[in-house]
Design an enzyme around this catalytic site. Structure first.
Site, mmCIF file in Angstrom:
data_model
loop_
_atom_site.group_PDB
_atom_site.id
_atom_site.type_symbol
_atom_site.label_atom_id
_atom_site.label_comp_id
_atom_site.label_asym_id
_atom_site.label_seq_id
_atom_site.Cartn_x
_atom_site.Cartn_y
_atom_site.Cartn_z
ATOM 1 N N LYS A 1 1.542 -9.346 8.055
ATOM 2 C CA LYS A 1 1.823 -8.390 9.127
ATOM 3 C C LYS A 1 1.468 -8.972 10.509
ATOM 4 C CE LYS A 1 3.250 -5.028 6.469
ATOM 5 N NZ LYS A 1 3.345 -5.775 5.208
HETATM 6 C C1 LIG Z 1 6.887 -0.475 5.708
HETATM 7 C C2 LIG Z 1 5.651 -0.751 4.901
HETATM 8 N N1 LIG Z 1 4.831 0.269 4.582
HETATM 9 C C3 LIG Z 1 3.704 0.074 3.868
HETATM 10 C C4 LIG Z 1 3.351 -1.174 3.425
HETATM 11 C C5 LIG Z 1 2.102 -1.330 2.604
HETATM 12 O O1 LIG Z 1 1.107 -2.036 3.316
HETATM 13 P P1 LIG Z 1 -0.226 -2.501 2.583
HETATM 14 O O2 LIG Z 1 0.091 -3.789 1.888
HETATM 15 O O3 LIG Z 1 -1.217 -2.707 3.708
HETATM 16 O O4 LIG Z 1 -0.641 -1.432 1.654
HETATM 17 C C6 LIG Z 1 4.149 -2.282 3.738
HETATM 18 C C7 LIG Z 1 3.783 -3.620 3.274
HETATM 19 O O5 LIG Z 1 4.561 -4.532 3.162
HETATM 20 C C8 LIG Z 1 5.343 -2.062 4.486
HETATM 21 O O6 LIG Z 1 6.162 -3.066 4.783
#
Ligand SMILES: Cc1ncc(COP(=O)(O)O)c(C=O)c1O
Length: 263
Positions: A189
């Site tokens: 990210k």
């Molecule tokens: C749009 C979106 N929402 C949620 C997530 C979930 O993030 P995390 O890995 O921090 O739980 C991601 C991860 O790729 C994502 O791209």
């Protein structure tokens, strides 16, 4: 066609760590206190100010933040939550964690792969408890229009801001349009520290629910007991271990000042 031929100079992510970031983590490791404590509280305060949000609550992932956002919005068995058909699985999976059903809304187009407000209107039923808008790849979805649609019908708007920390819509940071915004600090990210997430909200009630549920609904944390503020706790409900640890919080805090220029 290979991706490397199409985008020869586009890395999956670009992590820039400075010596002061490494020192902030080392200092935290030397402090002897490694989980949710003063560094996490300091990062939360700084990120809330950065967003212009009343509360920022650090958690272990964006998935955890989405889960707690839906719970705080009252999503439960029998309810429906409208999510975009084009997103990462977690946006919808966290709806199912609550015993509810994700309803997939259309995106506007391939060029604007974001939830289409007009399509959302057609999918609202008496069971719709929330709409989750995803700000895809750093671009703002129509959170302003969706907020109007949700407010008129008494439905909660949740924002999945995993891809867009610090991006704005109408001069306002994404994540602050809805009842709650969920951020990701996962490795690939924009604002990455390996793993981690955060929920922002202006609602005192949502903040209290999320703070309690990220740590087993305990009435006091281990840091508060360690630092002598109290010597006991109660567990008041069914909570989770969605805590963030101190070295990651220290790294986030150290990097926050450079976030906009790095983007
Ligand atoms: C749009 C979106 N929402 C949620 C997530 C979930 O993030 P995390 O890995 O921090 O739980 C991601 C991860 O790729 C994502 O791209």
């Amino acid at each position: 066609m290979k991706t490397t031929e199409t985008f020869p100079e586009l890395p999956l992510f670009d992590l820039e760590l400075q010596p002061q970031d490494l020192e902030a983590v080392a200092e935290t490791l030397r402090s002897g206190w490694l989980t949710m404590g003063p560094k996490t509280a300091a990062f939360e305060e700084a990120f809330a100010a950065h967003l212009g949000a009343k509360h920022a609550i650090a958690v272990s992932s964006c998935t955890a933040a989405l889960h707690l956002a839906y719970l705080a919005a009252g999503v439960g068995p029998g309810d429906e939550v409208i999510v975009p058909s084009y997103t990462f699985a977690a946006t919808a999976a966290a709806v199912i964690y609550c015993g509810a059903t994700p309803v997939f809304g259309e995106i506007v187009s391939r060029e604007h792969p974001m939830l289409d407000p007009d399509d959302v209107i057609g999918r609202i039923t008496p069971r719709t408890k929330a709409v989750c808008v995803v700000h895809f790849a750093g671009y703002a979805a129509a959170a302003d229009r969706l907020k109007e649609i949700c407010d008129e019908r008494g439905i909660a708007l949740i924002e999945d801001v995993a891809h867009a920390p610090s991006a704005t819509l109408g001069g306002r940071k994404l994540g602050t349009w809805g009842l709650a915004g969920a951020f990701s600090f996962f490795s690939n990210k924009v604002f990455s520290v390996g793993e981690g997430g955060l929920l922002c909200t202006d609602s005192d009630e949502v903040a209290a629910t999320v703070r309690a549920h990220r740590s087993h609904t305990m009435t006091s944390g281990t840091w508060e007991r360690h630092s002598g503020k109290t010597d006991t706790y109660d567990v008041t409900g069914l909570g989770y271990n969605y805590r963030l640890d101190e070295p990651r919080s220290a790294l986030l805090l150290s990097r926050l000042g450079r976030l906009d220029s790095e983007i």
